[in-house]
Design a protein around this motif. Structure first.
Motif, PDB file in Angstrom:
ATOM      1  N   ASN A 112       0.824  -1.220   0.000  1.00 27.68           N
ATOM      2  CA  ASN A 112       0.000   0.000   0.000  1.00 27.68           C
ATOM      3  C   ASN A 112       0.853   1.263   0.000  1.00 27.68           C
ATOM      4  O   ASN A 112       0.424   2.311  -0.472  1.00 27.68           O
ATOM      5  CB  ASN A 112      -0.928   0.038   1.221  1.00 27.68           C
ATOM      6  N   LEU A 113       2.055   1.149   0.557  1.00 28.94           N
ATOM      7  CA  LEU A 113       2.976   2.299   0.593  1.00 28.94           C
ATOM      8  C   LEU A 113       3.259   2.825  -0.808  1.00 28.94           C
ATOM      9  O   LEU A 113       3.553   4.005  -0.988  1.00 28.94           O
ATOM     10  CB  LEU A 113       4.304   1.858   1.205  1.00 28.94           C
ATOM     11  N   TYR A 114       3.206   1.920  -1.779  1.00 31.05           N
ATOM     12  CA  TYR A 114       3.569   2.292  -3.159  1.00 31.05           C
ATOM     13  C   TYR A 114       2.348   2.572  -4.028  1.00 31.05           C
ATOM     14  O   TYR A 114       2.470   2.797  -5.219  1.00 31.05           O
ATOM     15  CB  TYR A 114       4.443   1.186  -3.784  1.00 31.05           C
ATOM     16  N   ARG A 115       1.163   2.554  -3.398  1.00 33.87           N
ATOM     17  CA  ARG A 115      -0.048   2.901  -4.166  1.00 33.87           C
ATOM     18  C   ARG A 115      -0.212   4.417  -4.157  1.00 33.87           C
ATOM     19  O   ARG A 115       0.012   5.066  -3.136  1.00 33.87           O
ATOM     20  CB  ARG A 115      -1.281   2.253  -3.537  1.00 33.87           C
ATOM     21  N   PRO A 116      -0.639   4.980  -5.292  1.00 28.04           N
ATOM     22  CA  PRO A 116      -0.757   6.448  -5.340  1.00 28.04           C
ATOM     23  C   PRO A 116      -1.916   6.995  -4.509  1.00 28.04           C
ATOM     24  O   PRO A 116      -1.898   8.157  -4.128  1.00 28.04           O
ATOM     25  CB  PRO A 116      -0.974   6.756  -6.828  1.00 28.04           C
ATOM     26  N   GLU A 117      -2.951   6.167  -4.215  1.00 31.20           N
ATOM     27  CA  GLU A 117      -4.133   6.719  -3.537  1.00 31.20           C
ATOM     28  C   GLU A 117      -4.214   6.232  -2.089  1.00 31.20           C
ATOM     29  O   GLU A 117      -3.446   5.395  -1.654  1.00 31.20           O
ATOM     30  CB  GLU A 117      -5.431   6.285  -4.242  1.00 31.20           C
ATOM     31  N   GLY A 118      -5.223   6.767  -1.377  1.00 26.63           N
ATOM     32  CA  GLY A 118      -5.620   6.199  -0.101  1.00 26.63           C
ATOM     33  C   GLY A 118      -4.986   6.796   1.145  1.00 26.63           C
ATOM     34  O   GLY A 118      -5.026   6.177   2.204  1.00 26.63           O
ATOM     35  N   ARG A 119      -4.419   8.005   1.030  1.00 23.74           N
ATOM     36  CA  ARG A 119      -3.773   8.590   2.210  1.00 23.74           C
ATOM     37  C   ARG A 119      -4.594   9.702   2.864  1.00 23.74           C
ATOM     38  O   ARG A 119      -4.237  10.203   3.938  1.00 23.74           O
ATOM     39  CB  ARG A 119      -2.393   9.150   1.838  1.00 23.74           C
ATOM     40  N   GLY A 120      -5.710  10.084   2.240  1.00 32.68           N
ATOM     41  CA  GLY A 120      -6.518  11.208   2.741  1.00 32.68           C
ATOM     42  C   GLY A 120      -7.057  10.968   4.145  1.00 32.68           C
ATOM     43  O   GLY A 120      -6.919  11.822   5.025  1.00 32.68           O
ATOM     44  N   LEU A 121      -7.670   9.795   4.371  1.00 32.41           N
ATOM     45  CA  LEU A 121      -8.268   9.526   5.684  1.00 32.41           C
ATOM     46  C   LEU A 121      -7.210   9.447   6.772  1.00 32.41           C
ATOM     47  O   LEU A 121      -7.423   9.892   7.894  1.00 32.41           O
ATOM     48  CB  LEU A 121      -9.087   8.226   5.652  1.00 32.41           C
ATOM     49  N   LEU A 122      -6.054   8.881   6.424  1.00 35.78           N
ATOM     50  CA  LEU A 122      -4.960   8.812   7.397  1.00 35.78           C
ATOM     51  C   LEU A 122      -4.534  10.221   7.815  1.00 35.78           C
ATOM     52  O   LEU A 122      -4.331  10.496   9.008  1.00 35.78           O
ATOM     53  CB  LEU A 122      -3.769   8.059   6.788  1.00 35.78           C
ATOM     54  N   LEU A 123      -4.424  11.118   6.852  1.00 35.02           N
ATOM     55  CA  LEU A 123      -4.008  12.488   7.175  1.00 35.02           C
ATOM     56  C   LEU A 123      -5.065  13.183   8.030  1.00 35.02           C
ATOM     57  O   LEU A 123      -4.736  13.884   8.992  1.00 35.02           O
ATOM     58  CB  LEU A 123      -3.729  13.284   5.895  1.00 35.02           C
ATOM     59  N   ILE A 124      -6.343  12.972   7.695  1.00 36.56           N
ATOM     60  CA  ILE A 124      -7.416  13.600   8.488  1.00 36.56           C
ATOM     61  C   ILE A 124      -7.340  13.103   9.928  1.00 36.56           C
ATOM     62  O   ILE A 124      -7.349  13.902  10.879  1.00 36.56           O
ATOM     63  CB  ILE A 124      -8.798  13.276   7.879  1.00 36.56           C
ATOM     64  N   SER A 125      -7.237  11.799  10.122  1.00 31.52           N
ATOM     65  CA  SER A 125      -7.246  11.263  11.490  1.00 31.52           C
ATOM     66  C   SER A 125      -5.960  11.607  12.232  1.00 31.52           C
ATOM     67  O   SER A 125      -5.940  11.640  13.459  1.00 31.52           O
ATOM     68  CB  SER A 125      -7.477   9.751  11.487  1.00 31.52           C
ATOM     69  N   SER A 126      -4.890  11.894  11.499  1.00 30.82           N
ATOM     70  CA  SER A 126      -3.635  12.276  12.145  1.00 30.82           C
ATOM     71  C   SER A 126      -3.628  13.743  12.560  1.00 30.82           C
ATOM     72  O   SER A 126      -3.066  14.089  13.600  1.00 30.82           O
ATOM     73  CB  SER A 126      -2.461  12.034  11.199  1.00 30.82           C
ATOM     74  N   TYR A 127      -4.223  14.588  11.741  1.00 29.54           N
ATOM     75  CA  TYR A 127      -4.147  16.033  12.005  1.00 29.54           C
ATOM     76  C   TYR A 127      -5.313  16.569  12.828  1.00 29.54           C
ATOM     77  O   TYR A 127      -5.232  17.682  13.347  1.00 29.54           O
ATOM     78  CB  TYR A 127      -4.037  16.810  10.689  1.00 29.54           C
ATOM     79  N   MET A 128      -6.399  15.801  12.934  1.00 23.88           N
ATOM     80  CA  MET A 128      -7.523  16.246  13.763  1.00 23.88           C
ATOM     81  C   MET A 128      -7.547  15.399  15.030  1.00 23.88           C
ATOM     82  O   MET A 128      -7.144  14.240  15.027  1.00 23.88           O
ATOM     83  CB  MET A 128      -8.836  16.126  12.981  1.00 23.88           C
ATOM     84  N   HIS A 129      -8.023  15.984  16.122  1.00 25.17           N
ATOM     85  CA  HIS A 129      -7.978  15.266  17.394  1.00 25.17           C
ATOM     86  C   HIS A 129      -9.131  14.279  17.559  1.00 25.17           C
ATOM     87  O   HIS A 129      -9.029  13.337  18.334  1.00 25.17           O
ATOM     88  CB  HIS A 129      -7.984  16.279  18.547  1.00 25.17           C
ATOM     89  N   ASP A 130     -10.217  14.526  16.878  1.00 23.86           N
ATOM     90  CA  ASP A 130     -11.372  13.648  17.012  1.00 23.86           C
ATOM     91  C   ASP A 130     -12.054  13.568  15.648  1.00 23.86           C
ATOM     92  O   ASP A 130     -12.356  14.607  15.042  1.00 23.86           O
ATOM     93  CB  ASP A 130     -12.327  14.242  18.060  1.00 23.86           C
ATOM     94  N   VAL A 131     -12.253  12.360  15.143  1.00 21.81           N
ATOM     95  CA  VAL A 131     -12.905  12.183  13.837  1.00 21.81           C
ATOM     96  C   VAL A 131     -13.989  11.115  13.990  1.00 21.81           C
ATOM     97  O   VAL A 131     -13.711  10.026  14.497  1.00 21.81           O
ATOM     98  CB  VAL A 131     -11.889  11.737  12.755  1.00 21.81           C
ATOM     99  N   LYS A 132     -15.190  11.451  13.573  1.00 22.34           N
ATOM    100  CA  LYS A 132     -16.298  10.478  13.655  1.00 22.34           C
ATOM    101  C   LYS A 132     -17.069  10.468  12.336  1.00 22.34           C
ATOM    102  O   LYS A 132     -17.240  11.520  11.710  1.00 22.34           O
ATOM    103  CB  LYS A 132     -17.271  10.873  14.769  1.00 22.34           C
ATOM    104  N   TYR A 133     -17.533   9.286  11.977  1.00 26.06           N
ATOM    105  CA  TYR A 133     -18.369   9.154  10.785  1.00 26.06           C
ATOM    106  C   TYR A 133     -19.774   8.799  11.235  1.00 26.06           C
ATOM    107  O   TYR A 133     -19.948   7.908  12.064  1.00 26.06           O
ATOM    108  CB  TYR A 133     -17.833   8.054   9.867  1.00 26.06           C
ATOM    109  N   THR A 134     -20.759   9.480  10.694  1.00 24.22           N
ATOM    110  CA  THR A 134     -22.151   9.157  11.014  1.00 24.22           C
ATOM    111  C   THR A 134     -22.937   9.076   9.709  1.00 24.22           C
ATOM    112  O   THR A 134     -22.374   9.277   8.620  1.00 24.22           O
ATOM    113  CB  THR A 134     -22.777  10.240  11.935  1.00 24.22           C
ATOM    114  N   GLU A 135     -24.218   8.809   9.851  1.00 21.81           N
ATOM    115  CA  GLU A 135     -25.125   8.729   8.692  1.00 21.81           C
ATOM    116  C   GLU A 135     -24.572   7.761   7.635  1.00 21.81           C
ATOM    117  O   GLU A 135     -24.532   8.074   6.433  1.00 21.81           O
ATOM    118  CB  GLU A 135     -25.388  10.123   8.103  1.00 21.81           C
TER     119      GLU A 135
END
Lengths: 150, 122
Positions: free
Chosen positions: A103-126
């Motif tokens: 996965n390290l060499y895949r071009p996509e899929g890093r957005g959610l990791l960055l969000i959860s790393s840079y924000m203190h609390d992340v929740k998904y609803t609905e």
């Protein structure tokens, strides 16, 4: 002197990446006016860009007839942002960790990791169509009790 | 030095090709696509390229740019070249650390050390 009164706003925008420009400016200005650090502003900017792009691209699938709702509240201590799309939702638990193996060499899929790393609390609803994220002023990232995805 | 579509500038130093991103913020997919085309065109014209990507101007980027770098890296190695990154702003370096791309890319402090690394490896 830094502004102290909370600011709260809801915006509904088109499903295109450039539609974030105005809301993003508003949110970052509100942070600046309330004395958030440059690290805070960088973090919120990055998380906002990633969350909005996910909503437009993966949620609404660039469908021009669908909208994205952006709700934010900035007070003297924290910023809370909710991004809601009109897509089918998703289970964040099914997203592979981009830091592992091939996965390290895949071009996509890093957005959610960055969000959860840079924000203190992340929740998904609905069903995954709504992402709520919070960052506290001046608090470093990576504190184990807060930097998590629920 | 040549400016291409003002997204990148290209400079040749010793046996290395230095490509600098000239935008301060790289966000939208159209920006990323334009950069990809510009850099890939440089890579394809020079088999065995010693490419240094200079981030001195870049203060903000999205995860789409990380994907762009992965793609460029693959293209460089397909053409039997080598890739180095340099002058990465501390805030952006944190993004590389979080995503563990520090283990994928060779990152140097400045253009000089990045360029020197090619000859030191021989």
């Amino acid at each position: 002197m830094a502004a102290e009164s909370p600011v709260k706003c809801t915006l509904v925008v088109e499903s295109q990446p450039s539609a974030l420009n105005r809301p993003c400016r508003q949110i970052l200005s509100a942070l600046d006016a309330r004395g958030f650090t440059q690290d805070d502003i960088f973090a919120v900017h990055l998380a906002l860009e990633e969350a909005f792009l996910n909503a437009v691209k993966h949620g609404n699938k660039m469908d021009a007839s669908k909208k994205v709702r952006i709700e934010y509240c900035v007070d003297a201590e924290k910023v809370e942002i909710c991004i809601t799309d009109e897509g089918e939702g998703f289970d964040p638990g099914t997203i592979p960790d981009p830091r592992v193996g091939e996965n390290l060499y895949r071009p996509e899929g890093r957005g959610l990791l960055l969000i959860s790393s840079y924000m203190h609390d992340v929740k998904y609803t609905e069903g995954g169509t709504c992402m709520r994220m919070v960052r506290y002023k001046g608090r470093p990232i990576g504190e184990p009790d807060k930097a998590s995805v629920h | 030095m040549a400016a291409i579509q003002p997204r990148i500038s290209v400079e040749y130093k010793d046996e290395a090709t230095i490509v600098a991103f000239t935008d301060e913020k790289i966000l939208e997919e159209t920006d990323v696509r334009a950069l990809r085309e510009a850099v890939e065109s440089v890579v394809e014209q020079a088999p065995g390229i010693h490419l240094v990507l200079d981030f001195r101007h870049v203060k903000f980027l999205s995860s789409a740019v990380l994907g762009l770098l992965i793609r460029i890296s693959k293209r460089v190695y397909e053409h039997e070249g080598e890739l180095r990154l340099c002058n990465i702003h501390p805030g952006i370096h944190e993004v590389f650390k979080i995503t563990r791309l520090t283990s994928v890319f060779e990152i140097y402090e400045d253009v000089e050390s990045a360029t020197r690394s090619f000859s030191e490896r021989r």
